[in-house]
Motif scaffolding. Structure first.
Motif, PDB file in Angstrom:
ATOM      1  N   TYR A   1       0.747  -1.142   0.185  1.00  0.00           N
ATOM      2  CA  TYR A   1       0.289  -0.576  -0.024  1.00  0.00           C
ATOM      3  C   TYR A   1       0.991   1.285  -0.024  1.00  0.00           C
ATOM      4  N   THR A   2       2.007   1.483  -0.296  1.00  0.00           N
ATOM      5  CA  THR A   2       2.926   2.462  -0.579  1.00  0.00           C
ATOM      6  C   THR A   2       3.920   2.048  -1.370  1.00  0.00           C
ATOM      7  N   SER A   3       4.676   3.368  -1.583  1.00  0.00           N
ATOM      8  CA  SER A   3       4.930   3.202  -3.329  1.00  0.00           C
ATOM      9  C   SER A   3       6.276   4.549  -3.073  1.00  0.00           C
ATOM     10  N   ALA A   4       7.294   5.037  -3.938  1.00  0.00           N
ATOM     11  CA  ALA A   4       8.627   5.246  -3.379  1.00  0.00           C
ATOM     12  C   ALA A   4       8.373   6.768  -4.388  1.00  0.00           C
ATOM     13  N   HIS A   5       9.474   7.826  -4.084  1.00  0.00           N
ATOM     14  CA  HIS A   5       8.987   9.385  -4.014  1.00  0.00           C
ATOM     15  C   HIS A   5       9.861   9.336  -5.142  1.00  0.00           C
ATOM     16  N   HIS A   6      10.545  10.036  -5.864  1.00  0.00           N
ATOM     17  CA  HIS A   6      12.028  10.089  -6.961  1.00  0.00           C
ATOM     18  C   HIS A   6      12.452  11.697  -6.649  1.00  0.00           C
ATOM     19  N   LEU A   7      13.084  11.861  -6.223  1.00  0.00           N
ATOM     20  CA  LEU A   7      13.210  13.038  -5.470  1.00  0.00           C
ATOM     21  C   LEU A   7      15.368  13.479  -5.813  1.00  0.00           C
ATOM     22  N   ILE A   8      15.499  14.222  -6.906  1.00  0.00           N
ATOM     23  CA  ILE A   8      16.999  14.370  -6.331  1.00  0.00           C
ATOM     24  C   ILE A   8      17.436  13.406  -6.805  1.00  0.00           C
ATOM     25  N   ASP A   9      17.271  13.087  -7.740  1.00  0.00           N
ATOM     26  CA  ASP A   9      18.223  11.764  -8.030  1.00  0.00           C
ATOM     27  C   ASP A   9      18.013  10.106  -7.245  1.00  0.00           C
ATOM     28  N   ARG A  10      16.999  10.624  -6.275  1.00  0.00           N
ATOM     29  CA  ARG A  10      17.297   9.628  -4.771  1.00  0.00           C
ATOM     30  C   ARG A  10      15.411   9.342  -5.262  1.00  0.00           C
ATOM     31  N   SER A  11      15.963   7.757  -4.460  1.00  0.00           N
ATOM     32  CA  SER A  11      14.736   6.947  -4.111  1.00  0.00           C
ATOM     33  C   SER A  11      13.749   6.911  -2.619  1.00  0.00           C
ATOM     34  N   PHE A  12      12.641   7.433  -2.262  1.00  0.00           N
ATOM     35  CA  PHE A  12      12.460   7.308  -0.919  1.00  0.00           C
ATOM     36  C   PHE A  12      10.957   6.402  -0.533  1.00  0.00           C
ATOM     37  N   ARG A  13      11.327   5.709   0.227  1.00  0.00           N
ATOM     38  CA  ARG A  13      10.758   4.804  -0.382  1.00  0.00           C
ATOM     39  C   ARG A  13       9.333   4.770   0.949  1.00  0.00           C
ATOM     40  N   GLY A  14       8.227   4.099   1.229  1.00  0.00           N
ATOM     41  CA  GLY A  14       7.212   3.774   2.398  1.00  0.00           C
ATOM     42  C   GLY A  14       5.976   5.402   1.935  1.00  0.00           C
ATOM     43  N   TYR A  15       5.809   6.023   1.238  1.00  0.00           N
ATOM     44  CA  TYR A  15       4.291   7.077   1.109  1.00  0.00           C
ATOM     45  C   TYR A  15       3.314   6.359   0.614  1.00  0.00           C
ATOM     46  N   ALA A  16       2.369   6.852   1.875  1.00  0.00           N
ATOM     47  CA  ALA A  16       1.372   6.270   1.143  1.00  0.00           C
ATOM     48  C   ALA A  16       0.751   6.585  -0.088  1.00  0.00           C
ATOM     49  N   ASP A  17       0.220   4.971  -0.642  1.00  0.00           N
ATOM     50  CA  ASP A  17      -0.313   5.060  -2.348  1.00  0.00           C
ATOM     51  C   ASP A  17      -1.863   4.896  -2.351  1.00  0.00           C
ATOM     52  N   THR A  18      -2.409   6.037  -2.753  1.00  0.00           N
ATOM     53  CA  THR A  18      -3.900   6.529  -2.324  1.00  0.00           C
ATOM     54  C   THR A  18      -4.670   5.500  -3.107  1.00  0.00           C
ATOM     55  N   ALA A  19      -4.535   5.067  -4.313  1.00  0.00           N
ATOM     56  CA  ALA A  19      -5.186   3.441  -5.671  1.00  0.00           C
ATOM     57  C   ALA A  19      -4.993   2.311  -4.497  1.00  0.00           C
ATOM     58  N   LYS A  20      -3.589   2.473  -3.767  1.00  0.00           N
ATOM     59  CA  LYS A  20      -3.338   1.059  -3.272  1.00  0.00           C
ATOM     60  C   LYS A  20      -3.839   1.052  -2.068  1.00  0.00           C
ATOM     61  N   VAL A  21      -4.175   1.587  -0.954  1.00  0.00           N
ATOM     62  CA  VAL A  21      -5.245   1.409   0.235  1.00  0.00           C
ATOM     63  C   VAL A  21      -6.524   2.023  -0.092  1.00  0.00           C
ATOM     64  N   MET A  22      -7.320   2.903  -0.925  1.00  0.00           N
ATOM     65  CA  MET A  22      -8.447   2.398  -1.157  1.00  0.00           C
ATOM     66  C   MET A  22      -8.971   0.933  -1.662  1.00  0.00           C
ATOM     67  N   GLY A  23      -7.465   1.116  -2.394  1.00  0.00           N
ATOM     68  CA  GLY A  23      -8.211  -0.842  -2.726  1.00  0.00           C
ATOM     69  C   GLY A  23      -8.242  -1.798  -1.979  1.00  0.00           C
ATOM     70  N   HIS A  24      -7.297  -1.464  -0.553  1.00  0.00           N
ATOM     71  CA  HIS A  24      -7.708  -2.716  -0.015  1.00  0.00           C
ATOM     72  C   HIS A  24      -8.964  -2.637   1.348  1.00  0.00           C
ATOM     73  N   LEU A  25      -9.068  -0.684   1.219  1.00  0.00           N
ATOM     74  CA  LEU A  25     -10.201  -0.257   1.859  1.00  0.00           C
ATOM     75  C   LEU A  25     -11.441  -1.345   1.651  1.00  0.00           C
ATOM     76  N   ASP A  26     -11.739  -1.095  -0.734  1.00  0.00           N
ATOM     77  CA  ASP A  26     -12.461  -1.762  -0.502  1.00  0.00           C
ATOM     78  C   ASP A  26     -12.835  -3.812  -0.419  1.00  0.00           C
ATOM     79  N   SER A  27     -11.533  -3.775  -0.140  1.00  0.00           N
ATOM     80  CA  SER A  27     -11.259  -5.949   0.398  1.00  0.00           C
ATOM     81  C   SER A  27     -11.697  -5.618   1.618  1.00  0.00           C
ATOM     82  N   GLY A  28     -11.512  -4.822   2.408  1.00  0.00           N
ATOM     83  CA  GLY A  28     -12.254  -5.191   3.840  1.00  0.00           C
ATOM     84  C   GLY A  28     -11.249  -4.914   4.968  1.00  0.00           C
TER      85      GLY A  28
END
Length: 306
Positions: free
Chosen positions: A69-96
């Motif tokens: 339910y998270t995705s990475a953000h890319h900033l200044i040639d670096r990748s930062f993980r663990g950010y909430a992915d709204t579409a994924k979060v809502m998909g899991h809520l739909d699944s209970g």
């Protein structure tokens, strides 16, 4: 005690009969103005800035993999993980799955103000956690919290089972597969408040009438670990010793100085004073929330004539 009054009604009988002893369903004398709304949750999810560990998804007692339910953000040639992915979060809520948002007082001004007021009234550390649960679904299995909890039902309803508080201090926070007899079973509706004492096993299921959305205010209490921390801090006050004694003579002299310092720091220390110091340690774990006015960029621009 006005903030506590808004949650429990008259604080005196609540503190005398329920606090720390038994769970109870409370109906505040006036409808609670929701300190946080579903729109606020939508906004912070849409911002793309909410990150682990501020959110977690759980289903039927099991935590989902963070990468689900998270995705990475890319900033200044670096990748930062663990950010909430709204579409994924809502998909899991739909699944209970249940969405848990931790310490929202860190980013939500209304929750911060509420936490600050209640903490000041109770002289305790207070934190705020949000739970969004789909109809008929359960997030966590029966478990114990190392805090007293006020559950503010903000939308929908939830069915709760709460068991008795521990008989002594030999218990642990976390899952409780054998919670014992049910002390209170009730449905908490929007506008109502459920009080769960520290250590009382509890579990909840979203009602079938729609999405459940509640805010848990956790009131931290000092424990043995806080007593130890407070005692260590007292021992360390004013302690000045050579870090690396060069020979056995200096080592013995340092040992004698250390023992003398500890005896001096212990002299006159009472259980009451140590408990008071432990309360300060416990409160500091929850951090602080400012209840005063905040400066804004708009205010600054106006002051500068911009």
């Amino acid at each position: 005690m006005e903030t506590l009054r808004s949650l429990v009604g008259d604080p005196a009988p609540f503190l005398a009969t329920a606090w720390g002893r038994q769970a109870c369903l409370l109906r505040p004398p006036a409808p609670l103005a929701p300190p946080v709304t579903l729109a606020d949750v939508d906004a912070v999810l849409a911002s793309g800035l909410l990150r682990i560990p501020y959110l977690e998804l759980v289903s039927q007692g099991k935590a989902l993999e963070q990468g689900d339910y998270t995705s990475a953000h890319h900033l200044i040639d670096r990748s930062f993980r663990g950010y909430a992915d709204t579409a994924k979060v809502m998909g899991h809520l739909d699944s209970g799955a249940t969405l848990l948002m931790r310490n929202i007082e860190h980013w939500h001004s209304g929750a911060a103000a509420l936490v600050g007021r209640l903490g000041a009234e109770l002289s305790r550390g207070v934190e705020a956690f949000l739970f969004v649960t789909p109809p008929g679904r359960k997030g966590f299995d029966s478990h114990r919290d190392d805090a007293d909890v006020f559950v503010l039902q903000l939308h929908g309803s939830k069915r709760w089972q709460v068991h008795a508080v521990p008989e002594d201090g030999r218990w642990q926070s976390g899952p409780e597969p054998e919670p014992g007899p049910v002390q209170l079973e009730t449905t908490v509706h929007a506008g109502e408040v459920l009080y769960v004492p520290r250590g009382a096993p509890h579990s909840a299921v979203g009602h079938t009438d729609g999405l459940s959305f509640h805010l848990s205010l956790t009131v931290r209490q000092p424990g043995t670990a806080d007593l130890r921390t407070a005692l260590t801090r007292r021992f360390d006050e004013g302690l000045e010793l050579p870090p690396l004694p060069v020979d056995p003579v200096e080592l013995r002299r340092t040992a004698a100085a250390l023992l003398d310092h500890y005896r001096e720091r212990l002299a006159g220390l009472t259980p009451e004073a140590l408990c008071a110091a432990a309360e300060t340690v416990s409160a500091s774990k929850a951090g602080t929330a400012s209840t005063g006015p905040h400066r804004t960029l708009a205010n600054l621009a106006a002051a500068l004539g911009g």
